[in-house]
Design a protein around this motif. Structure first.
Motif, PDB file in Angstrom:
ATOM      1  N   CYS A 148       1.044  -1.113  -0.100  1.00 30.58           N
ATOM      2  CA  CYS A 148      -0.044  -0.275  -0.079  1.00 30.58           C
ATOM      3  C   CYS A 148       1.146   1.051  -0.285  1.00 30.58           C
ATOM      4  O   CYS A 148       1.590   1.477   1.116  1.00 30.58           O
ATOM      5  N   PRO A 149       1.056   2.118  -0.875  1.00 29.27           N
ATOM      6  CA  PRO A 149       1.376   3.163  -1.233  1.00 29.27           C
ATOM      7  C   PRO A 149       1.794   4.409  -0.334  1.00 29.27           C
ATOM      8  O   PRO A 149       2.229   4.866   0.295  1.00 29.27           O
ATOM      9  N   ALA A 150       0.000   4.159   0.447  1.00 30.97           N
ATOM     10  CA  ALA A 150      -0.372   5.522   1.222  1.00 30.97           C
ATOM     11  C   ALA A 150      -0.033   5.256   2.616  1.00 30.97           C
ATOM     12  O   ALA A 150       0.493   6.153   3.619  1.00 30.97           O
ATOM     13  N   VAL A 151       0.380   3.291   3.203  1.00 29.32           N
ATOM     14  CA  VAL A 151       0.714   3.210   4.596  1.00 29.32           C
ATOM     15  C   VAL A 151       2.836   3.575   4.252  1.00 29.32           C
ATOM     16  O   VAL A 151       3.270   3.973   5.139  1.00 29.32           O
ATOM     17  N   LEU A 152       2.891   3.125   2.686  1.00 22.97           N
ATOM     18  CA  LEU A 152       4.299   3.878   3.076  1.00 22.97           C
ATOM     19  C   LEU A 152       4.565   5.167   2.915  1.00 22.97           C
ATOM     20  O   LEU A 152       6.077   4.938   3.751  1.00 22.97           O
ATOM     21  N   ARG A 153       3.973   6.383   2.427  1.00 30.21           N
ATOM     22  CA  ARG A 153       4.059   7.416   2.595  1.00 30.21           C
ATOM     23  C   ARG A 153       3.676   8.003   4.378  1.00 30.21           C
ATOM     24  O   ARG A 153       4.750   8.691   4.946  1.00 30.21           O
ATOM     25  N   LEU A 154       2.568   7.384   4.860  1.00 27.49           N
ATOM     26  CA  LEU A 154       2.607   7.958   6.407  1.00 27.49           C
ATOM     27  C   LEU A 154       4.418   7.337   7.891  1.00 27.49           C
ATOM     28  O   LEU A 154       4.244   7.684   7.801  1.00 27.49           O
ATOM     29  N   ALA A 195      -6.201   6.833  -5.216  1.00 28.96           N
ATOM     30  CA  ALA A 195      -5.543   8.401  -6.316  1.00 28.96           C
ATOM     31  C   ALA A 195      -4.190   7.365  -6.026  1.00 28.96           C
ATOM     32  O   ALA A 195      -2.907   8.198  -6.172  1.00 28.96           O
ATOM     33  N   SER A 196      -3.624   7.102  -4.422  1.00 31.65           N
ATOM     34  CA  SER A 196      -2.428   6.849  -3.566  1.00 31.65           C
ATOM     35  C   SER A 196      -1.362   5.447  -4.880  1.00 31.65           C
ATOM     36  O   SER A 196      -0.513   5.862  -4.981  1.00 31.65           O
ATOM     37  N   LYS A 197      -2.537   4.966  -5.539  1.00 36.04           N
ATOM     38  CA  LYS A 197      -1.793   3.316  -6.732  1.00 36.04           C
ATOM     39  C   LYS A 197      -0.802   4.919  -7.607  1.00 36.04           C
ATOM     40  O   LYS A 197       0.083   4.370  -8.330  1.00 36.04           O
ATOM     41  N   ALA A 198      -2.069   5.838  -7.940  1.00 34.60           N
ATOM     42  CA  ALA A 198      -1.347   6.617  -9.821  1.00 34.60           C
ATOM     43  C   ALA A 198       0.264   7.504  -8.903  1.00 34.60           C
ATOM     44  O   ALA A 198       0.122   8.019  -9.711  1.00 34.60           O
ATOM     45  N   THR A 199      -0.438   8.250  -7.490  1.00 28.75           N
ATOM     46  CA  THR A 199       0.989   8.755  -7.301  1.00 28.75           C
ATOM     47  C   THR A 199       1.829   7.858  -7.274  1.00 28.75           C
ATOM     48  O   THR A 199       3.282   7.961  -7.176  1.00 28.75           O
ATOM     49  N   ALA A 200       1.936   6.765  -6.868  1.00 31.02           N
ATOM     50  CA  ALA A 200       3.125   5.941  -6.463  1.00 31.02           C
ATOM     51  C   ALA A 200       3.371   5.744  -8.185  1.00 31.02           C
ATOM     52  O   ALA A 200       4.766   5.280  -8.105  1.00 31.02           O
ATOM     53  N   ILE A 201       2.970   5.506  -9.094  1.00 32.83           N
ATOM     54  CA  ILE A 201       3.400   5.221 -10.717  1.00 32.83           C
ATOM     55  C   ILE A 201       4.175   6.818 -11.669  1.00 32.83           C
ATOM     56  O   ILE A 201       5.234   6.731 -11.313  1.00 32.83           O
ATOM     57  N   ARG A 202       4.026   7.325 -10.661  1.00 30.30           N
ATOM     58  CA  ARG A 202       4.460   8.796 -10.818  1.00 30.30           C
ATOM     59  C   ARG A 202       5.166   9.217 -10.250  1.00 30.30           C
ATOM     60  O   ARG A 202       6.349   9.961 -10.117  1.00 30.30           O
TER      61      ARG A 202
END
Length: 276
Positions: free
Chosen positions: A40-46, A96-103
């Motif tokens: 989960c990219p949102a958890v990684l950002r956290l 949306a966090s998946k899209a952010t993780a792509i960019r």
């Protein structure tokens, strides 16, 4: 161009491969405990922002989305005789966090995925293509089956933990709940925990903010789908040779760095005063 059913199976196959890679990481004597999921990219950002001390606990295996894109591109190129740079891979995303993780990939120099399309945006187009007679669907499923029920189960909370066959695993969804458990981990209050699966969305990826279906209905459909599929262990479905064949495309190729967005001051005493 590929059919929707095959796209879904690729993603589940990516989850199968990620599961086998994580299982091997857990066997290492140098494996930190608990190992923390990188799915989960949102958890990684956290973790980057609030729990930088736990970055070393994050498993360095790329997400099923990234692995699936790598495998799909390779298969397409071999089948059609084209170069990898001529093929675009786009992810139909639940959040949306998946899209952010792509960019802006985490732990990777460049994402294997080229872009993202929201599920809610494309649902109408796909659903019309999926309404076919059952015999045609059965023939397609028989031809394309490459994933396991466990790989499909990654879509809901606890699916990843179940797939890696780790008894001392904890799966938590909802970003506030994840944050609370990460605090417990940071304070060494869960000494027996071997693996932590944290998902920002309630119910897991099926509960993403840009999905079409109600989270409870979607989660139940995944449950029924998993029950109806043949039971096969990841260790039987994915060989170590297949995992190793991905080479540098399996794991992170750059370290995850803390994000100091919440840091009030470089000096700890000054930061405490600013809190007051």
């Amino acid at each position: 161009r590929f059919r929707a059913g095959k796209i879904a199976q690729w993603l589940a196959r990516g989850a199968d491969i990620a599961s086998r890679a994580i299982m091997e990481k857990l066997k290492s004597p140098n494996c930190p405990h608990p190992l923390i999921s990188s799915a989960c990219p949102a958890v990684l950002r956290l973790i980057q922002v609030r729990f930088p001390e736990l970055i070393e606990n994050v498993v360095d295996v790329r997400s099923p989305m990234e692995i699936a894109a790598t495998v799909a591109r390779k298969e397409f190129c071999e089948k059609h005789g084209v170069r990898p740079e001529e093929v675009g891979c786009f992810f139909i995303t639940p959040c949306a966090s998946k899209a952010t993780a792509i960019r802006n990939p985490i732990g990777q120099e460049k994402a294997a995925v080229d872009g993202a399309i929201s599920i809610i945006e494309i649902y109408g187009l796909l659903s019309s293509q999926l309404r076919r007679d059952k015999s045609a669907q059965a023939a397609e499923d028989s031809e394309q089956k490459k994933c396991t029920a466990l790989g499909i189960g990654w879509a809901r909370t606890g699916g990843e933990s179940l797939a890696i066959e780790e008894e001392e695993a904890l799966a938590v969804d909802g970003i506030e709940n994840v944050s609370k458990v990460l605090e417990e981990i940071e304070n060494d209050r869960l000494p027996d925990l071997k693996y932590f699966e944290g998902l920002a969305c309630d119910g897991g990826c099926v509960g993403g903010p840009i999905v079409f279906e109600n989270v409870y209905i979607a989660r139940n459909r995944i449950r029924k789908l998993v029950v109806d599929l043949p039971k096969e262990k990841i260790s039987d479905a994915v060989s170590l040779e297949e995992v190793r064949s991905l080479g540098n495309d399996l794991c992170f190729d750059k370290p995850i760095r803390p994000i100091e967005a919440m840091k009030l001051d470089a000096d700890f005493s000054a930061a405490v005063k600013k809190l007051d």
